[in-house]
Design a protein around this motif. Structure first.
Motif, short mmCIF file in Angstrom:
data_model
loop_
_atom_site.label_atom_id
_atom_site.label_comp_id
_atom_site.label_asym_id
_atom_site.label_seq_id
_atom_site.Cartn_x
_atom_site.Cartn_y
_atom_site.Cartn_z
N PRO A 173 -27.99 -76.22 -32.28
CA PRO A 173 -28.81 -75.20 -32.96
C PRO A 173 -29.20 -75.59 -34.38
O PRO A 173 -30.25 -75.17 -34.87
N SER A 228 -27.29 -67.96 -24.54
CA SER A 228 -26.24 -68.61 -25.35
C SER A 228 -26.40 -68.25 -26.81
O SER A 228 -27.36 -68.66 -27.46
N ALA A 254 -33.94 -75.40 -26.01
CA ALA A 254 -33.07 -74.52 -26.80
C ALA A 254 -33.65 -73.10 -26.83
O ALA A 254 -32.90 -72.12 -26.79
N GLU A 255 -34.96 -72.99 -26.89
CA GLU A 255 -35.60 -71.68 -26.89
C GLU A 255 -35.35 -70.95 -25.57
O GLU A 255 -35.14 -69.74 -25.55
N SER A 311 -33.14 -75.97 -35.44
CA SER A 311 -33.59 -75.02 -36.47
C SER A 311 -34.41 -75.70 -37.55
O SER A 311 -34.99 -75.03 -38.42
N SER A 368 -31.67 -69.66 -25.54
CA SER A 368 -31.23 -68.70 -26.55
C SER A 368 -30.87 -67.32 -26.02
O SER A 368 -29.92 -66.71 -26.52
N VAL A 424 -27.19 -71.01 -29.55
CA VAL A 424 -28.42 -71.78 -29.65
C VAL A 424 -29.50 -70.93 -30.26
O VAL A 424 -29.65 -69.78 -29.90
#
Length: 210
Positions: free
Chosen positions: A155, A207, A200-201, A159, A204, A210
């Motif tokens: 993450p 989790s 990752a998106e 980011s 999210s 993330v």
């Protein structure tokens, strides 16, 4: 009209045997299979809601109604597409069911060709939902293969932090972050950093890390 994916299984739910028979004949004439049920309770006792790709249900039946069944399946997070068949007087109920996620509805009597087109749309919806579920399960499996530290690093990287900044945040060296980044890219099977960000998106909602 020949529908694709002839192996699709449909569930027919109606307390009128003649309607069951007519719908089954129509569906089987297109090379598909159908299971018939006399009541919502009988349908729920079977495993058809987990096996069938589409449910065709009368909206008003003795016992649990089609509307009540739709609500029950929604609570159980069963995403089977539902096509309701209705008497003319039940059309307002059918419109309400559509707003609550039903695939389509038909007032009796209806044209077979138009009905089969609605069935194919419902099957396509089901195929897409199952494909997305499989893709998400695969993605979660990749994420689970990361070590706890790699799950901490991911993450921070997506980011927008630089390796040096992520290292400072975690109290590790920049070189160690670079190593973790390489492992993450490999395990997640990301062919680019942009692809990793998109993964990752998608992770999210499931989790919090993330």
């Amino acid at each position: 009209m020949n529908l694709e994916h002839a192996s699709s299984l449909l569930a027919i739910l109606d307390d009128d045997k003649s309607i069951q028979s007519a719908l089954r004949d129509l569906i089987e004439s297109e090379g598909m299979s159908a299971l018939c049920f006399d009541s919502a309770e009988q349908f729920l006792e079977s495993r058809a809601r987990h096996q069938a790709s589409c449910l065709i249900a009368d909206i008003s039946m003795s016992g649990m109604s089609g509307i009540e069944l739709q609500a029950r399946l929604k609570v159980e997070e069963c995403g089977i597409p539902i096509i309701f068949i209705t008497a003319r007087g039940d059309i307002p109920l059918a419109v309400s069911a559509m707003k609550d996620g039903a695939s389509d509805f038909f007032a009796k009597p209806f044209e077979g060709r138009v009905f089969l087109a609605a069935v194919e749309r419902a099957l396509e919806t089901n195929r897409n939902a199952r494909r997305k579920a499989l893709e998400q399960a695969d993605l979660l499996g990749r994420y689970s293969s990361l070590t706890p530290r790699e799950q901490e690093v991911l993450p921070l990287l997506v980011s927008g932090l630089m390796n040096k900044q992520a290292a400072a945040r975690l109290g590790i060296t920049e070189y160690t972050v670079q190593i973790h980044r390489g492992h993450i890219m490999r395990k997640m099977r990301a062919d680019s950093f942009a692809a990793l960000v998109r993964m990752a998106e998608r992770l999210s909602p499931r989790s919090p890390k993330v």
